[in-house]
Write a protein that holds these residues in place. Structure first.
Motif, PDB file in Angstrom:
ATOM      1  N   LEU A 163      52.138  -9.424 -10.886  1.00  0.00           N
ATOM      2  CA  LEU A 163      53.002  -9.714  -9.866  1.00  0.00           C
ATOM      3  C   LEU A 163      54.115  -8.415  -9.357  1.00  0.00           C
ATOM      4  O   LEU A 163      54.644  -8.171  -8.378  1.00  0.00           O
ATOM      5  CB  LEU A 163      53.774 -10.619 -10.004  1.00  0.00           C
ATOM      6  N   THR A 164      54.612  -8.215 -10.867  1.00  0.00           N
ATOM      7  CA  THR A 164      55.906  -7.077 -10.921  1.00  0.00           C
ATOM      8  C   THR A 164      55.258  -5.975 -10.138  1.00  0.00           C
ATOM      9  O   THR A 164      55.447  -5.374  -9.701  1.00  0.00           O
ATOM     10  CB  THR A 164      56.102  -6.940 -12.290  1.00  0.00           C
ATOM     11  N   ASP A 165      53.983  -5.262 -10.665  1.00  0.00           N
ATOM     12  CA  ASP A 165      53.300  -3.821 -10.352  1.00  0.00           C
ATOM     13  C   ASP A 165      52.810  -3.763  -8.775  1.00  0.00           C
ATOM     14  O   ASP A 165      53.218  -3.231  -8.259  1.00  0.00           O
ATOM     15  CB  ASP A 165      51.853  -3.516 -11.545  1.00  0.00           C
ATOM     16  N   VAL A 166      51.928  -5.159  -8.914  1.00  0.00           N
ATOM     17  CA  VAL A 166      50.794  -4.640  -7.076  1.00  0.00           C
ATOM     18  C   VAL A 166      51.798  -5.577  -6.002  1.00  0.00           C
ATOM     19  O   VAL A 166      52.200  -4.934  -5.334  1.00  0.00           O
ATOM     20  CB  VAL A 166      49.799  -5.292  -7.845  1.00  0.00           C
ATOM     21  N   PHE A 167      52.194  -6.395  -6.471  1.00  0.00           N
ATOM     22  CA  PHE A 167      52.410  -7.313  -5.360  1.00  0.00           C
ATOM     23  C   PHE A 167      53.910  -7.315  -4.822  1.00  0.00           C
ATOM     24  O   PHE A 167      54.419  -6.892  -3.969  1.00  0.00           O
ATOM     25  CB  PHE A 167      52.065  -9.285  -6.109  1.00  0.00           C
ATOM     26  N   THR A 168      54.907  -7.328  -5.941  1.00  0.00           N
ATOM     27  CA  THR A 168      55.772  -6.806  -6.054  1.00  0.00           C
ATOM     28  C   THR A 168      56.250  -5.389  -5.440  1.00  0.00           C
ATOM     29  O   THR A 168      57.469  -4.997  -4.396  1.00  0.00           O
ATOM     30  CB  THR A 168      57.042  -7.074  -6.506  1.00  0.00           C
ATOM     31  N   ASN A 169      56.369  -4.382  -6.736  1.00  0.00           N
ATOM     32  CA  ASN A 169      56.463  -2.910  -6.437  1.00  0.00           C
ATOM     33  C   ASN A 169      55.622  -2.154  -5.812  1.00  0.00           C
ATOM     34  O   ASN A 169      55.892  -1.284  -5.147  1.00  0.00           O
ATOM     35  CB  ASN A 169      56.453  -2.584  -7.422  1.00  0.00           C
ATOM     36  N   LYS A 170      54.063  -2.381  -5.295  1.00  0.00           N
ATOM     37  CA  LYS A 170      53.353  -2.052  -4.576  1.00  0.00           C
ATOM     38  C   LYS A 170      52.750  -0.767  -4.984  1.00  0.00           C
ATOM     39  O   LYS A 170      52.222  -0.022  -4.872  1.00  0.00           O
ATOM     40  CB  LYS A 170      53.393  -1.792  -3.240  1.00  0.00           C
ATOM     41  N   ASP A 171      53.174  -0.463  -6.858  1.00  0.00           N
ATOM     42  CA  ASP A 171      51.998   0.503  -7.456  1.00  0.00           C
ATOM     43  C   ASP A 171      50.931  -0.180  -7.792  1.00  0.00           C
ATOM     44  O   ASP A 171      50.858   0.036  -9.317  1.00  0.00           O
ATOM     45  CB  ASP A 171      53.292   0.407  -8.737  1.00  0.00           C
ATOM     46  N   TYR A 172      50.537   0.334  -6.989  1.00  0.00           N
ATOM     47  CA  TYR A 172      48.053   0.577  -7.592  1.00  0.00           C
ATOM     48  C   TYR A 172      47.634   1.189  -6.139  1.00  0.00           C
ATOM     49  O   TYR A 172      48.570   1.733  -5.194  1.00  0.00           O
ATOM     50  CB  TYR A 172      48.275  -0.959  -7.462  1.00  0.00           C
ATOM     51  N   ASP A 173      46.581   1.614  -6.906  1.00  0.00           N
ATOM     52  CA  ASP A 173      45.419   1.982  -6.461  1.00  0.00           C
ATOM     53  C   ASP A 173      44.739  -0.132  -5.459  1.00  0.00           C
ATOM     54  O   ASP A 173      44.447   0.845  -4.213  1.00  0.00           O
ATOM     55  CB  ASP A 173      44.645   3.066  -6.370  1.00  0.00           C
ATOM     56  N   LEU A 174      44.184  -0.038  -6.306  1.00  0.00           N
ATOM     57  CA  LEU A 174      43.286  -0.983  -6.520  1.00  0.00           C
ATOM     58  C   LEU A 174      43.408  -2.620  -7.040  1.00  0.00           C
ATOM     59  O   LEU A 174      43.917  -2.263  -7.969  1.00  0.00           O
ATOM     60  CB  LEU A 174      41.794  -0.592  -5.892  1.00  0.00           C
ATOM     61  N   THR A 175      42.760  -3.308  -6.256  1.00  0.00           N
ATOM     62  CA  THR A 175      42.892  -4.050  -6.995  1.00  0.00           C
ATOM     63  C   THR A 175      42.034  -5.392  -6.741  1.00  0.00           C
ATOM     64  O   THR A 175      42.002  -4.941  -5.566  1.00  0.00           O
ATOM     65  CB  THR A 175      44.774  -5.452  -7.056  1.00  0.00           C
ATOM     66  N   ILE A 176      41.664  -6.006  -7.633  1.00  0.00           N
ATOM     67  CA  ILE A 176      40.898  -7.735  -7.270  1.00  0.00           C
ATOM     68  C   ILE A 176      42.043  -9.308  -7.196  1.00  0.00           C
ATOM     69  O   ILE A 176      41.981  -8.880  -8.111  1.00  0.00           O
ATOM     70  CB  ILE A 176      39.379  -7.871  -7.470  1.00  0.00           C
ATOM     71  N   ILE A 177      42.117  -9.454  -6.270  1.00  0.00           N
ATOM     72  CA  ILE A 177      42.442 -10.510  -5.730  1.00  0.00           C
ATOM     73  C   ILE A 177      42.066 -11.619  -4.726  1.00  0.00           C
ATOM     74  O   ILE A 177      41.378 -11.517  -3.848  1.00  0.00           O
ATOM     75  CB  ILE A 177      43.704 -10.556  -6.181  1.00  0.00           C
ATOM     76  N   SER A 178      41.989 -12.922  -5.920  1.00  0.00           N
ATOM     77  CA  SER A 178      41.820 -14.418  -3.946  1.00  0.00           C
ATOM     78  C   SER A 178      43.290 -14.914  -3.589  1.00  0.00           C
ATOM     79  O   SER A 178      44.161 -15.396  -4.215  1.00  0.00           O
ATOM     80  CB  SER A 178      40.613 -15.489  -5.095  1.00  0.00           C
ATOM     81  N   HIS A 179      43.102 -14.431  -2.235  1.00  0.00           N
ATOM     82  CA  HIS A 179      44.062 -14.913  -1.443  1.00  0.00           C
ATOM     83  C   HIS A 179      43.944 -16.297  -1.186  1.00  0.00           C
ATOM     84  O   HIS A 179      43.102 -17.043  -0.061  1.00  0.00           O
ATOM     85  CB  HIS A 179      44.364 -13.873  -0.095  1.00  0.00           C
ATOM     86  N   VAL A 180      44.413 -17.377  -1.744  1.00  0.00           N
ATOM     87  CA  VAL A 180      44.169 -18.798  -2.094  1.00  0.00           C
ATOM     88  C   VAL A 180      44.872 -19.963  -0.525  1.00  0.00           C
ATOM     89  O   VAL A 180      45.089 -20.325  -0.820  1.00  0.00           O
ATOM     90  CB  VAL A 180      44.003 -19.536  -3.006  1.00  0.00           C
ATOM     91  N   GLU A 181      45.789 -18.594  -0.320  1.00  0.00           N
ATOM     92  CA  GLU A 181      46.645 -20.155   0.513  1.00  0.00           C
ATOM     93  C   GLU A 181      45.936 -19.919   1.697  1.00  0.00           C
ATOM     94  O   GLU A 181      45.023 -19.740   2.675  1.00  0.00           O
ATOM     95  CB  GLU A 181      48.488 -19.004   1.228  1.00  0.00           C
ATOM     96  N   PRO A 182      46.744 -21.236   2.615  1.00  0.00           N
ATOM     97  CA  PRO A 182      45.458 -21.849   3.272  1.00  0.00           C
ATOM     98  C   PRO A 182      46.118 -20.846   5.010  1.00  0.00           C
ATOM     99  O   PRO A 182      47.196 -20.529   5.258  1.00  0.00           O
ATOM    100  CB  PRO A 182      46.432 -23.224   3.757  1.00  0.00           C
TER     101      PRO A 182
END
Length: 492
Positions: free
Chosen positions: A383-402
Motif C-alpha cells: 500500500l505504501t510503496d505501490v499504491f501511495t508512493n507509486k514507487d514500482y515498475d510492475l505489480t499484480i493485484i486484483s481490483h475488487v471494487e465494484p
C-alpha cells in the motif's frame, strides 16, 4: 405423590437440556487471508477493511445486495427530481451509533463533507466529486444535489467508501470503529484476530449471530489445517488449489462464485519504459492468460481483455485485442528501441494469485527479453510503496471494487495513466442516465483501455469459499467487498 412430582420435574429438566443441546450455535469464526491495515472504509483502499466492517459495523444510506442491486439502508426511501440532480433521502428513525449517540441528518452532512473535502483521503473520492451540496432538511431528511446527472449515484452511495460516520467518533475509526450496523467492534489482537458482537441497540432486524471472530491466516496450509481442525468455521475466499480437499469431506460445503476482481499486471504508465505504448502492447502479446489462470488460481477465473467483469450485461470480450504472439511482442520491443528487452521490478502483495502469478508472468516475459526481479511485500508495504508512493515498475493485484473502470480517468491514480480521450468518455458516461447510451459508452471505455494496453488484463478473480456444511446464508458472489454477516446462521 412427592416422588411422582420429583420424577416429572427431573424429566422436564432433561427435556430442557435436550432443547439447549439442539439449539444452533450463534458464534462464528471466519478465516481471512489478509488482515486489514485499519478499519475505516472511508479512509483506506484495502479490500480487507470492507471484508470486516461493510454492512456489519458500518452502513450507508443505501446498501448493495448479493445480486449487485441497490437496497435501502439508513435511508428507508428516497425521491429523485425530474432532472436527476436532486436526491431527497428519508432516514430511518431510532438508529444509534454503537457508542449510544443518535444517528440523524447531521451525520450524513458530516460524512459527505469529509469524503469530498480537499484533504480527503477517501480512496474513491473521485466518485463523489459530482456532489454539489448536502443539506439537512430536518433531523430525518437529507437533500443531496449533484452538479450533473449520475447514473451510478445510488450505487456509489451504497459502497463501503460512503458509509455514515459520526463526528464524535470518526477520528478513531481506524482502530476503534463505531458505526450503526448490526455488529459492534469489541477487540482487535493485531496479527491474530478481530472480534465483533451483536449490537443490542441495532435499529433493524437482529442477525442470528451474536459473536463473530475474524482469524487472520495468511498461509494456505495453515488455513486448510484450521478448517479441518474446526478452529475456524469457514472462509469466504481461499486458494482454489485446496478445494479438492473440502469437496471430498461432507463436513464442508464449497461455495464458488464470481467477484468484481479484475486481476491485473499493473504497469506504471508514468514511468519509462511503460509510458511507451509499444512496450505495453509487447507485454500484452507476451501474456498467456490460460497458463496464468491454471497456475495462479487452479483454473478458476475468467480471462479478461479490459477492466470490466464478464458477468456484467455491458461487458464486451476484448481478449483478442492482443493475442498471445511472441514474435509480435519482440517486433514491438525492437520498434520501441528495446531489441534485447529490458530489466524491471515486479512488486507483489502477499496473496497467492500474485506471488504464484508473478512467477508465471516473469517466466512468460523472459521469453521476449524482459527480465523481472520479484520483490515480495507485506500488505502495508504494498500500500505504501505501490499504491501511495507509486514507487514500482510492475505489480499484480486484483481490483475488487465494484464498477471501478472510472479509476483510469484519474491521472493521479497509481496507474499513472493520463488519457484525455478516456477521460472524455468517462465524463460523458457519468452525465448519462439512459441505459442504452450508457452501454455504448461503457463499451467504448473498455475498448480504449484494451487498445491502449494500459495494464496487462489477466482474469476475473473467482470467489472460492469453504464453509461448515451446517452454515447457511453466505454470499456466493461478491458484487462488493465484504463478508456480510446479517444472513449467516447455523442450521443445527
Amino acid at each position: 405423590m412427592a416422588l411422582r412430582t420429583a420424577v416429572a420435574a427431573f424429566a422436564l429438566a432433561l427435556s430442557f437440556v435436550g432443547i439447549a443441546d439442539a439449539a444452533p450455535r450463534t458464534d462464528l469464526r471466519i478465516g481471512l487471508v489478509l488482515e486489514p491495515p485499519a478499519l475505516d472504509p472511508t479512509a483506506g483502499a484495502a479490500a480487507a477493511i470492507d471484508e470486516v466492517v461493510y454492512q456489519n459495523v458500518f452502513e450507508g444510506l443505501t446498501r448493495i445486495d448479493e445480486t449487485g442491486a441497490v437496497q435501502p439502508a439508513l435511508a428507508s426511501s428516497w425521491d429523485v427530481s425530474a432532472d436527476g440532480l436532486s436526491y431527497t433521502f428519508h432516514l430511518v428513525e431510532g438508529a444509534t451509533f454503537h457508542d449510544g449517540t443518535t444517528f440523524d441528518a447531521d451525520d450524513v452532512v458530516f460524512t459527505y463533507g469529509r469524503i469530498t473535502a480537499a484533504d480527503s483521503v477517501n480512496a474513491q473520492k473521485a466518485l463523489y466529486a459530482g456532489i454539489d451540496s448536502v443539506t439537512a432538511v430536518n433531523a430525518n431528511t437529507v437533500e443531496i444535489k449533484l452538479k450533473g446527472p449520475d447514473g451510478l449515484f445510488l450505487f456509489n452511495v451504497g459502497r463501503g467508501d460512503a458509509v455514515i460516520v459520526a463526528p464524535e467518533s470518526a477520528a478513531n475509526n481506524a482502530n476503534t470503529p463505531i458505526g450503526t450496523g448490526p455488529f459492534k467492534f469489541v477487540n482487535w489482537q493485531k496479527g491474530a484476530d478481530l472480534t465483533l458482537e451483536q449490537y443490542a441497540g441495532y435499529w433493524g432486524t437482529k442477525p442470528a449471530l451474536t459473536k463473530v471472530t475474524y482469524v487472520f491466516i495468511n498461509d494456505a496450509a495453515a488455513r486448510v489445517n484450521a478448517l479441518l481442525a474446526g478452529s475456524i468455521d469457514g472462509i469466504n475466499n481461499t486458494d482454489a488449489s485446496t478445494l479438492p480437499v473440502f469437496k471430498a469431506d461432507p463436513r464442508f460445503k464449497v461455495v464458488v462464485g464470481s467477484t468484481e476482481g479484475e486481476t491485473l499486471l499493473v504497469q506504471n504508465n508514468a514511468k519509462a519504459p511503460f509510458s511507451d505504448l509499444k512496450v505495453r502492447q509487447a507485454i500484452a502479446h507476451s501474456l498467456d492468460r490460460a497458463e496464468i489462470i491454471a497456475g495462479a488460481s487452479s483454473g478458476y477465473g475468467t480471462p479478461i481483455g479490459s477492466h470490466f467483469p464478464p458477468h456484467s450485461k455491458d461487458y464486451v470480450d476484448l481478449t483478442g485485442t492482443y493475442p498471445y504472439d511472441l514474435d509480435a511482442a519482440r517486433k514491438l520491443l525492437a520498434e520501441a528501441d528495446y531489441p534485447d528487452g529490458f530489466s524491471a521490478t515486479l512488486k507483489l502483495p502477499p496473496v497467492p494469485y500474485a506471488t504464484v502469478g508473478g512467477q508465471i508472468v516473469a517466466s512468460q516475459l523472459a521469453k521476449v527479453g524482459i527480465k523481472l526481479t520479484q520483490v515480495n511485500l507485506d500488505w502495508n508495504q504494498w500500500l505504501t510503496d505501490v499504491f501511495t508512493n507509486k514507487d514500482y515498475d510492475l505489480t499484480i493485484i486484483s481490483h475488487v471494487e465494484p464498477f471501478d473502470i472510472g479509476i483510469y480517468a484519474d491521472p493521479n491514480y497509481y496507474f499513472g495513466y493520463n488519457d484525455p480521450d478516456f477521460q472524455a468518455i468517462m465524463k460523458q458516461l457519468n452525465e448519462t442516465t439512459d441505459e442504452a447510451a450508457r452501454k455504448e459508452l461503457l463499451i467504448a471505455a473498455q475498448k480504449r483501455l484494451a487498445e491502449q494496453a494500459v495494464n496487462g488484463y489477466l482474469f476475473e478473480l473467482a470467489q472460492t469459499g469453504v464453509w461448515s456444511a451446517k452454515l447457511e446464508g453466505m454470499w456466493q458472489n461478491a458484487p462488493v467487498e465484504g463478508v456480510v454477516l446479517s444472513g449467516i446462521h447455523w442450521t443445527e
